[in-house]
Scaffold this active site. Structure first.
Site, PDB file in Angstrom:
ATOM      1  N   TYR A  46       0.670  -1.357   0.022  1.00 28.94           N
ATOM      2  CA  TYR A  46       0.154   0.090   0.026  1.00 28.94           C
ATOM      3  C   TYR A  46       0.835   1.021  -0.102  1.00 28.94           C
ATOM      4  O   TYR A  46       1.877   1.398   0.759  1.00 28.94           O
ATOM      5  CB  TYR A  46      -0.875  -0.219   1.382  1.00 28.94           C
ATOM      6  CG  TYR A  46      -2.204   0.116   0.785  1.00 28.94           C
ATOM      7  CD1 TYR A  46      -2.881   1.371   0.401  1.00 28.94           C
ATOM      8  CD2 TYR A  46      -3.368  -0.908   1.097  1.00 28.94           C
ATOM      9  CE1 TYR A  46      -4.168   1.316  -0.008  1.00 28.94           C
ATOM     10  CE2 TYR A  46      -4.534  -0.894   0.441  1.00 28.94           C
ATOM     11  CZ  TYR A  46      -4.845   0.370  -0.001  1.00 28.94           C
ATOM     12  OH  TYR A  46      -6.276   0.349  -0.378  1.00 28.94           O
ATOM     13  N   GLU A  48      -0.371   4.753  -0.311  1.00 26.22           N
ATOM     14  CA  GLU A  48      -1.054   6.082  -0.706  1.00 26.22           C
ATOM     15  C   GLU A  48      -0.114   7.307  -0.405  1.00 26.22           C
ATOM     16  O   GLU A  48       0.516   7.541   0.572  1.00 26.22           O
ATOM     17  CB  GLU A  48      -2.262   6.386   0.629  1.00 26.22           C
ATOM     18  CG  GLU A  48      -3.429   5.405  -0.025  1.00 26.22           C
ATOM     19  CD  GLU A  48      -4.492   5.778   1.203  1.00 26.22           C
ATOM     20  OE1 GLU A  48      -4.414   6.544   2.060  1.00 26.22           O
ATOM     21  OE2 GLU A  48      -5.368   5.121   0.828  1.00 26.22           O
ATOM     22  N   ASP A 196      -5.500  13.713 -25.517  1.00 28.78           N
ATOM     23  CA  ASP A 196      -5.856  12.532 -25.187  1.00 28.78           C
ATOM     24  C   ASP A 196      -4.904  11.537 -26.103  1.00 28.78           C
ATOM     25  O   ASP A 196      -5.586  11.371 -27.301  1.00 28.78           O
ATOM     26  CB  ASP A 196      -7.227  12.138 -25.105  1.00 28.78           C
ATOM     27  CG  ASP A 196      -7.332  10.576 -24.587  1.00 28.78           C
ATOM     28  OD1 ASP A 196      -6.475   9.808 -24.554  1.00 28.78           O
ATOM     29  OD2 ASP A 196      -8.563  10.475 -24.212  1.00 28.78           O
ATOM     30  N   THR A 222      -3.275   6.251 -21.871  1.00 28.13           N
ATOM     31  CA  THR A 222      -3.160   4.860 -21.471  1.00 28.13           C
ATOM     32  C   THR A 222      -1.887   4.304 -21.963  1.00 28.13           C
ATOM     33  O   THR A 222      -1.106   4.793 -22.764  1.00 28.13           O
ATOM     34  CB  THR A 222      -4.358   3.986 -21.928  1.00 28.13           C
ATOM     35  OG1 THR A 222      -4.161   3.994 -23.663  1.00 28.13           O
ATOM     36  CG2 THR A 222      -5.509   4.752 -21.603  1.00 28.13           C
ATOM     37  N   LYS A 225      -2.199   0.622 -25.253  1.00 29.36           N
ATOM     38  CA  LYS A 225      -2.493   0.309 -26.732  1.00 29.36           C
ATOM     39  C   LYS A 225      -1.258   0.374 -27.578  1.00 29.36           C
ATOM     40  O   LYS A 225      -0.570  -0.372 -27.208  1.00 29.36           O
ATOM     41  CB  LYS A 225      -3.372   1.699 -26.880  1.00 29.36           C
ATOM     42  CG  LYS A 225      -4.541   1.646 -26.099  1.00 29.36           C
ATOM     43  CD  LYS A 225      -5.660   2.618 -26.490  1.00 29.36           C
ATOM     44  CE  LYS A 225      -6.517   3.171 -25.336  1.00 29.36           C
ATOM     45  NZ  LYS A 225      -7.632   2.403 -24.836  1.00 29.36           N
ATOM     46  N   ARG A 231      -2.407  -2.304 -18.402  1.00 34.59           N
ATOM     47  CA  ARG A 231      -3.781  -1.473 -18.616  1.00 34.59           C
ATOM     48  C   ARG A 231      -3.245  -0.653 -17.361  1.00 34.59           C
ATOM     49  O   ARG A 231      -3.364  -0.730 -16.177  1.00 34.59           O
ATOM     50  CB  ARG A 231      -4.934  -2.426 -18.291  1.00 34.59           C
ATOM     51  CG  ARG A 231      -4.816  -3.696 -19.202  1.00 34.59           C
ATOM     52  CD  ARG A 231      -6.371  -4.236 -19.271  1.00 34.59           C
ATOM     53  NE  ARG A 231      -7.198  -3.314 -19.567  1.00 34.59           N
ATOM     54  CZ  ARG A 231      -7.388  -3.199 -21.025  1.00 34.59           C
ATOM     55  NH1 ARG A 231      -6.668  -3.903 -21.928  1.00 34.59           N
ATOM     56  NH2 ARG A 231      -8.268  -2.360 -21.419  1.00 34.59           N
TER      57      ARG A 231
END
Ligand SMILES: Cc1ncc(COP(=O)(O)O)c(C=O)c1O
Length: 391
Positions: A46, A48, A196, A222, A225, A231
């Site tokens: 974790y 954060e 984008d 992203t 692709k 992902r």
């Protein structure tokens, strides 16, 4: 694996992937190194917060992972850390765009983007997306005759509507985008310019498509692709007195997300390194060459290719052709039965509904990763034509 059910399904999916021709424009095939990072014990941690400023203890190692991903992302796109800030934590493309608007556009402000049916993404202000509900969408379309972007029409609309932000970079637009013209339009109406580049980021990295960075205020991509990573998504903002960097980081956490997925961030870092190699430049150029040949051959066989061709990995094919062909859904089903995977897609000004549209979208990223060349595309076009015409 002890879980035999999941093990069996993973094997089944591996077999399926191997047995088909993959022409899904938003998919690719990642390296074993990307998979290793994704499946690593980094997933247990974790974290954060940000490197050096975490809420939990024990982050010495993942801080190094995240800093490496940041440094590699900037280097890959030739950005100076004094001029650009990158946040590598967004979990995927849609939440990344949402985070960017949340950071930079007041709720109720205007987001101007391309209509879904012209090739825009849901998160570019589609009325059914939260980006079209919390903000006021201003949507533009492609020129009906040329099937490409009409910059003069966009400028006219932008000056009338005065959006807070203009989004350039699309989900089903095959041509090069003139980012300089989008910058001029944004300046003419006092809007920010957000690019984008989810679809073509790998082509930008491989120098096969123009970079938006000289003109944009913010850029999202992203990583799964054309960039051939896990992902995931990353967000870049200009670093200056407007303090977009601080606004963005605060929006990501505590604004929207909790713990970042450090295993995925590590896998993205692996992909950034791979994309910086000379082989990747060859790959990106081959992706575009393959798409150009596939589009041309399909056109020769009588199919309507939107905009007359492509400058990228992506082809939008009108299979319906005003009733002379087959609807996109049937085309996609027929191809799938024959082992060629595509997705149905609307075409500009589509008279048919999104769930039963007129076309299909094709992309050459995955098959180029498999080593396919121009001659394979010629054969593929003939095969697709025969399947679609039921020969
Ligand atoms: C241009 C564009 N932006 C954003 C997204 C959303 O990405 P994700 O599916 O990772 O949420 C996509 C995905 O198809 C896309 O094509």
């Amino acid at each position: 694996m002890k879980d035999k059910q999941i093990e069996k399904l993973i094997k089944e999916e591996e077999k399926r992937q191997k047995s088909v021709v993959n022409l899904i424009a938003s998919e690719n095939i990642v390296s074993d190194d990307v998979l290793k990072a994704l499946g690593s014990k980094l997933t247990n941690k974790y974290a954060e917060g940000y490197p050096g400023r975490r809420y939990y203890g024990g982050n010495q190692v993942v801080d190094k992972v995240e800093n490496l991903a940041i440094a590699r992302a900037l280097k890959l796109f030739k950005l100076k850390p004094t001029e650009w800030h990158v946040n590598v934590q967004p979990l995927s493309g849609s939440p990344a765009n949402f985070a960017l608007y949340t950071a930079l556009v007041p709720v109720g402000g205007k987001i101007m983007g391309m209509k879904l049916s012209s090739g825009g993404h849901l998160t570019h202000g589609y009325p059914g997306s939260m980006t079209g509900k919390l903000w006021k969408p201003v949507q533009f379309e492609l020129d009906k005759n040329t099937e490409v972007i009409d910059y003069d029409a966009i400028k006219k609309l932008a000056v009338e509507e005065k959006p807070n932000i203009i989004v350039a970079g699309f989900t089903a637009y095959p041509r090069v985008v003139d980012f300089k013209k989008f910058r001029e339009i944004a300046d003419a109406c006092g809007a920010l310019l957000h690019v984008d580049m989810s679809h073509f980021a790998g082509l930008v990295a491989g120098l096969a498509y123009p970079s938006p960075f000289p003109y944009a205020d913010s850029v999202m991509t992203t990583t799964h692709k054309s960039l051939r990573g896990p992902r995931h998504a990353i967000l870049f903002v200009k670093k200056d007195e407007r303090e977009f960097d601080k606004k963005l980081d605060k929006t990501i956490i505590p604004g929207l997300f909790g713990g970042p997925h450090e295993n995925t961030i590590a896998a993205a870092a692996v992909a950034f390194l791979e994309a910086s190699k000379p082989e990747f430049k060859k790959y990106a150029k081959q992706v575009v060459k393959n798409a150009r040949v596939l589009a041309k051959e399909l056109q020769k066989l009588g199919w309507h290719i939107i905009s007359g061709g492509t400058d990228s990995h992506l082809i939008l094919m009108d299979t319906w052709m005003d009733g002379k062909g087959v609807p996109g859904k049937i085309a996609s089903d027929k191809l799938e039965k024959a082992g060629i995977i595509v997705n149905m897609n609307t075409i500009p000004g589509d008279p048919r509904p999104p769930m039963d549209p007129s076309g299909i979208r094709l992309g050459t990223c995955a098959e180029t990763t498999r080593g396919k060349k121009e001659s394979d595309m010629v054969k593929l076009a003939v095969r697709m034509d025969k399947i679609l015409r039921g020969k």
